[in-house]
Design a protein around this motif. Structure first.
Motif, PDB file in Angstrom:
ATOM      1  N   HIS A   3      96.194 -25.194  37.096  1.00  0.00           N
ATOM      2  CA  HIS A   3      96.247 -24.850  38.513  1.00  0.00           C
ATOM      3  C   HIS A   3      95.054 -25.476  39.227  1.00  0.00           C
ATOM      4  O   HIS A   3      93.965 -25.589  38.657  1.00  0.00           O
ATOM      5  CB  HIS A   3      96.209 -23.333  38.706  1.00  0.00           C
ATOM      6  N   LEU A   4      95.251 -25.860  40.475  1.00  0.00           N
ATOM      7  CA  LEU A   4      94.158 -26.402  41.281  1.00  0.00           C
ATOM      8  C   LEU A   4      93.046 -25.365  41.422  1.00  0.00           C
ATOM      9  O   LEU A   4      91.864 -25.714  41.483  1.00  0.00           O
ATOM     10  CB  LEU A   4      94.686 -26.830  42.657  1.00  0.00           C
ATOM     11  N   ALA A   5      93.415 -24.100  41.439  1.00  0.00           N
ATOM     12  CA  ALA A   5      92.413 -23.029  41.557  1.00  0.00           C
ATOM     13  C   ALA A   5      91.411 -23.081  40.407  1.00  0.00           C
ATOM     14  O   ALA A   5      90.250 -22.711  40.577  1.00  0.00           O
ATOM     15  CB  ALA A   5      93.095 -21.671  41.591  1.00  0.00           C
ATOM     16  N   ALA A   6      91.830 -23.557  39.229  1.00  0.00           N
ATOM     17  CA  ALA A   6      90.909 -23.651  38.088  1.00  0.00           C
ATOM     18  C   ALA A   6      89.815 -24.669  38.365  1.00  0.00           C
ATOM     19  O   ALA A   6      88.651 -24.450  38.007  1.00  0.00           O
ATOM     20  CB  ALA A   6      91.681 -24.019  36.828  1.00  0.00           C
ATOM     21  N   ILE A   7      90.155 -25.782  39.020  1.00  0.00           N
ATOM     22  CA  ILE A   7      89.141 -26.787  39.361  1.00  0.00           C
ATOM     23  C   ILE A   7      88.181 -26.211  40.391  1.00  0.00           C
ATOM     24  O   ILE A   7      86.968 -26.381  40.296  1.00  0.00           O
ATOM     25  CB  ILE A   7      89.811 -28.078  39.876  1.00  0.00           C
ATOM     26  N   GLN A   8      88.726 -25.508  41.381  1.00  0.00           N
ATOM     27  CA  GLN A   8      87.872 -24.877  42.387  1.00  0.00           C
ATOM     28  C   GLN A   8      86.932 -23.866  41.736  1.00  0.00           C
ATOM     29  O   GLN A   8      85.741 -23.787  42.064  1.00  0.00           O
ATOM     30  CB  GLN A   8      88.735 -24.188  43.448  1.00  0.00           C
ATOM     31  N   GLU A   9      87.462 -23.103  40.786  1.00  0.00           N
ATOM     32  CA  GLU A   9      86.660 -22.094  40.094  1.00  0.00           C
ATOM     33  C   GLU A   9      85.566 -22.748  39.254  1.00  0.00           C
ATOM     34  O   GLU A   9      84.441 -22.257  39.177  1.00  0.00           O
ATOM     35  CB  GLU A   9      87.581 -21.265  39.204  1.00  0.00           C
ATOM     36  N   LEU A  10      85.890 -23.879  38.626  1.00  0.00           N
ATOM     37  CA  LEU A  10      84.919 -24.614  37.823  1.00  0.00           C
ATOM     38  C   LEU A  10      83.759 -25.112  38.685  1.00  0.00           C
ATOM     39  O   LEU A  10      82.589 -24.940  38.332  1.00  0.00           O
ATOM     40  CB  LEU A  10      85.626 -25.794  37.145  1.00  0.00           C
ATOM     41  N   VAL A  11      84.088 -25.691  39.846  1.00  0.00           N
ATOM     42  CA  VAL A  11      83.053 -26.190  40.759  1.00  0.00           C
ATOM     43  C   VAL A  11      82.231 -25.020  41.311  1.00  0.00           C
ATOM     44  O   VAL A  11      80.993 -25.088  41.374  1.00  0.00           O
ATOM     45  CB  VAL A  11      83.689 -27.008  41.901  1.00  0.00           C
ATOM     46  N   LEU A  12      82.896 -23.933  41.679  1.00  0.00           N
ATOM     47  CA  LEU A  12      82.185 -22.762  42.194  1.00  0.00           C
ATOM     48  C   LEU A  12      81.259 -22.177  41.128  1.00  0.00           C
ATOM     49  O   LEU A  12      80.115 -21.811  41.415  1.00  0.00           O
ATOM     50  CB  LEU A  12      83.184 -21.706  42.673  1.00  0.00           C
ATOM     51  N   GLY A  13      81.747 -22.103  39.879  1.00  0.00           N
ATOM     52  CA  GLY A  13      80.915 -21.586  38.795  1.00  0.00           C
ATOM     53  C   GLY A  13      79.682 -22.427  38.580  1.00  0.00           C
ATOM     54  O   GLY A  13      78.574 -21.896  38.400  1.00  0.00           O
ATOM     55  N   ALA A  14      79.830 -23.770  38.615  1.00  0.00           N
ATOM     56  CA  ALA A  14      78.671 -24.657  38.459  1.00  0.00           C
ATOM     57  C   ALA A  14      77.690 -24.477  39.621  1.00  0.00           C
ATOM     58  O   ALA A  14      76.469 -24.470  39.430  1.00  0.00           O
ATOM     59  CB  ALA A  14      79.136 -26.110  38.368  1.00  0.00           C
ATOM     60  N   THR A  15      78.227 -24.278  40.833  1.00  0.00           N
ATOM     61  CA  THR A  15      77.374 -24.052  42.009  1.00  0.00           C
ATOM     62  C   THR A  15      76.597 -22.752  41.871  1.00  0.00           C
ATOM     63  O   THR A  15      75.395 -22.690  42.170  1.00  0.00           O
ATOM     64  CB  THR A  15      78.234 -24.024  43.291  1.00  0.00           C
ATOM     65  N   VAL A  16      77.264 -21.712  41.399  1.00  0.00           N
ATOM     66  CA  VAL A  16      76.608 -20.408  41.221  1.00  0.00           C
ATOM     67  C   VAL A  16      75.508 -20.511  40.154  1.00  0.00           C
ATOM     68  O   VAL A  16      74.439 -19.908  40.289  1.00  0.00           O
ATOM     69  CB  VAL A  16      77.643 -19.315  40.885  1.00  0.00           C
ATOM     70  N   LEU A  17      75.751 -21.297  39.096  1.00  0.00           N
ATOM     71  CA  LEU A  17      74.705 -21.505  38.082  1.00  0.00           C
ATOM     72  C   LEU A  17      73.482 -22.160  38.704  1.00  0.00           C
ATOM     73  O   LEU A  17      72.333 -21.796  38.382  1.00  0.00           O
ATOM     74  CB  LEU A  17      75.232 -22.375  36.936  1.00  0.00           C
ATOM     75  N   LEU A  18      73.686 -23.133  39.587  1.00  0.00           N
ATOM     76  CA  LEU A  18      72.556 -23.790  40.259  1.00  0.00           C
ATOM     77  C   LEU A  18      71.822 -22.803  41.160  1.00  0.00           C
ATOM     78  O   LEU A  18      70.592 -22.792  41.206  1.00  0.00           O
ATOM     79  CB  LEU A  18      73.050 -24.996  41.058  1.00  0.00           C
ATOM     80  N   ILE A  19      72.567 -21.947  41.860  1.00  0.00           N
ATOM     81  CA  ILE A  19      71.939 -20.921  42.705  1.00  0.00           C
ATOM     82  C   ILE A  19      71.084 -19.993  41.848  1.00  0.00           C
ATOM     83  O   ILE A  19      69.984 -19.592  42.251  1.00  0.00           O
ATOM     84  CB  ILE A  19      73.011 -20.138  43.489  1.00  0.00           C
ATOM     85  N   ALA A  20      71.555 -19.669  40.649  1.00  0.00           N
ATOM     86  CA  ALA A  20      70.770 -18.818  39.747  1.00  0.00           C
ATOM     87  C   ALA A  20      69.461 -19.492  39.372  1.00  0.00           C
ATOM     88  O   ALA A  20      68.412 -18.837  39.307  1.00  0.00           O
ATOM     89  CB  ALA A  20      71.585 -18.498  38.488  1.00  0.00           C
ATOM     90  N   LEU A  21      69.493 -20.808  39.139  1.00  0.00           N
ATOM     91  CA  LEU A  21      68.260 -21.539  38.829  1.00  0.00           C
ATOM     92  C   LEU A  21      67.293 -21.518  40.008  1.00  0.00           C
ATOM     93  O   LEU A  21      66.083 -21.369  39.835  1.00  0.00           O
ATOM     94  CB  LEU A  21      68.584 -22.981  38.440  1.00  0.00           C
ATOM     95  N   VAL A  22      67.834 -21.669  41.224  1.00  0.00           N
ATOM     96  CA  VAL A  22      66.998 -21.603  42.431  1.00  0.00           C
ATOM     97  C   VAL A  22      66.378 -20.217  42.558  1.00  0.00           C
ATOM     98  O   VAL A  22      65.181 -20.077  42.869  1.00  0.00           O
ATOM     99  CB  VAL A  22      67.826 -21.964  43.689  1.00  0.00           C
ATOM    100  N   MET A  23      67.175 -19.171  42.304  1.00  0.00           N
ATOM    101  CA  MET A  23      66.651 -17.797  42.352  1.00  0.00           C
ATOM    102  C   MET A  23      65.535 -17.605  41.336  1.00  0.00           C
ATOM    103  O   MET A  23      64.508 -16.982  41.620  1.00  0.00           O
ATOM    104  CB  MET A  23      67.779 -16.796  42.080  1.00  0.00           C
ATOM    105  N   GLN A  24      65.737 -18.134  40.125  1.00  0.00           N
ATOM    106  CA  GLN A  24      64.721 -18.008  39.079  1.00  0.00           C
ATOM    107  C   GLN A  24      63.442 -18.732  39.485  1.00  0.00           C
ATOM    108  O   GLN A  24      62.339 -18.214  39.307  1.00  0.00           O
ATOM    109  CB  GLN A  24      65.255 -18.572  37.748  1.00  0.00           C
ATOM    110  N   ALA A  25      63.588 -19.934  40.050  1.00  0.00           N
ATOM    111  CA  ALA A  25      62.407 -20.691  40.502  1.00  0.00           C
ATOM    112  C   ALA A  25      61.680 -19.937  41.611  1.00  0.00           C
ATOM    113  O   ALA A  25      60.444 -19.855  41.618  1.00  0.00           O
ATOM    114  CB  ALA A  25      62.826 -22.075  40.988  1.00  0.00           C
ATOM    115  N   GLY A  26      62.444 -19.346  42.545  1.00  0.00           N
ATOM    116  CA  GLY A  26      61.834 -18.555  43.618  1.00  0.00           C
ATOM    117  C   GLY A  26      61.084 -17.357  43.070  1.00  0.00           C
ATOM    118  O   GLY A  26      59.988 -17.025  43.539  1.00  0.00           O
ATOM    119  N   HIS A  27      61.653 -16.704  42.064  1.00  0.00           N
ATOM    120  CA  HIS A  27      60.988 -15.558  41.436  1.00  0.00           C
ATOM    121  C   HIS A  27      59.681 -15.989  40.771  1.00  0.00           C
ATOM    122  O   HIS A  27      58.656 -15.307  40.891  1.00  0.00           O
ATOM    123  CB  HIS A  27      61.916 -14.917  40.414  1.00  0.00           C
ATOM    124  N   GLU A  28      59.702 -17.140  40.085  1.00  0.00           N
ATOM    125  CA  GLU A  28      58.485 -17.627  39.421  1.00  0.00           C
ATOM    126  C   GLU A  28      57.403 -17.979  40.433  1.00  0.00           C
ATOM    127  O   GLU A  28      56.223 -17.684  40.219  1.00  0.00           O
ATOM    128  CB  GLU A  28      58.834 -18.839  38.547  1.00  0.00           C
TER     129      GLU A  28
END
Length: 197
Positions: free
Chosen positions: A163-188
């Motif tokens: 499903h096309l939704a799976a590709i959207q979910e994959l891209v969104l998941g990768a984006t959320v992982l990057l946001i988590a890294l930004v949050m971690q850097a901000g915390h540090e």
């Protein structure tokens, strides 16, 4: 000899936006608790339907699942016609495909609980956001992996796994992982800043 004393900096008074975050987060915590419980119940109900349902209104075929009161298309089969080995082959599929959604809402519930407690930029927040990204990626990838395994066993019935939704979910998941890294850097950075007086 001089003594070094670690003094915690005073906490600033909460700003209006911070108070709004806390208030809204309590409502979202309740919402995600309800959704978490719903998806757990949905997974249990799916297993019950797969193993024990004897009716003709819930069927599965090459185009996915079907809920109907009308006569079904000829290539859709009620679960009561499945052999036991077919049902058992689908049990891991149902569980594996349900887990990402269950854990996604668990992480969201925990994240908004922290926000409701006033904890916004912490290492735990970053880990929960990272978990959400991994859940989204898993939810995008697992249907394909289940399709490959079920195809190899010869038990696959539902052919609608891409499903096309799976590709959207994959891209969104990768984006959320990057946001988590930004949050971690901000915390540090915040921790380093609070270490100096």
């Amino acid at each position: 000899m001089a003594s070094i004393v670690d003094i915690a900096p005073p906490r600033p008074a909460p700003t209006p936006s911070f108070r709004k975050i806390r208030a809204a987060s309590r409502g979202f915590e309740i919402l995600f608790t309800v959704l978490f419980a719903f998806f757990v119940l949905l997974a249990v109900a799916s297993l019950w339907i797969l193993l024990f349902y004897q009716g003709d209104h819930i069927l599965i075929g090459p185009h996915g699942g079907l809920l109907t009161t009308a006569p079904p298309p000829p290539d859709f089969f009620p679960f009561r016609h499945w052999r036991l080995n077919q049902k058992l082959a689908y049990v891991p599929d149902v569980i594996i495909r349900a887990l990402p959604s269950i854990f996604l809402f668990w992480n969201l519930r925990a994240l908004f609980r922290l926000y409701g407690q006033g904890l916004v930029f912490t290492a735990r927040n970053a880990r929960l956001i990272q978990g959400m990204g991994l859940c989204l990626i898993a939810d995008a990838v697992l249907p394909f992996l289940c399709h490959v395994v079920l195809s190899a066993t010869g038990y696959e019935i539902d052919k609608m796994w891409a499903h096309l939704a799976a590709i959207q979910e994959l891209v969104l998941g990768a984006t959320v992982l990057l946001i988590a890294l930004v949050m971690q850097a901000g915390h540090e950075i915040e921790e380093d800043r609070e270490g100096f007086i």
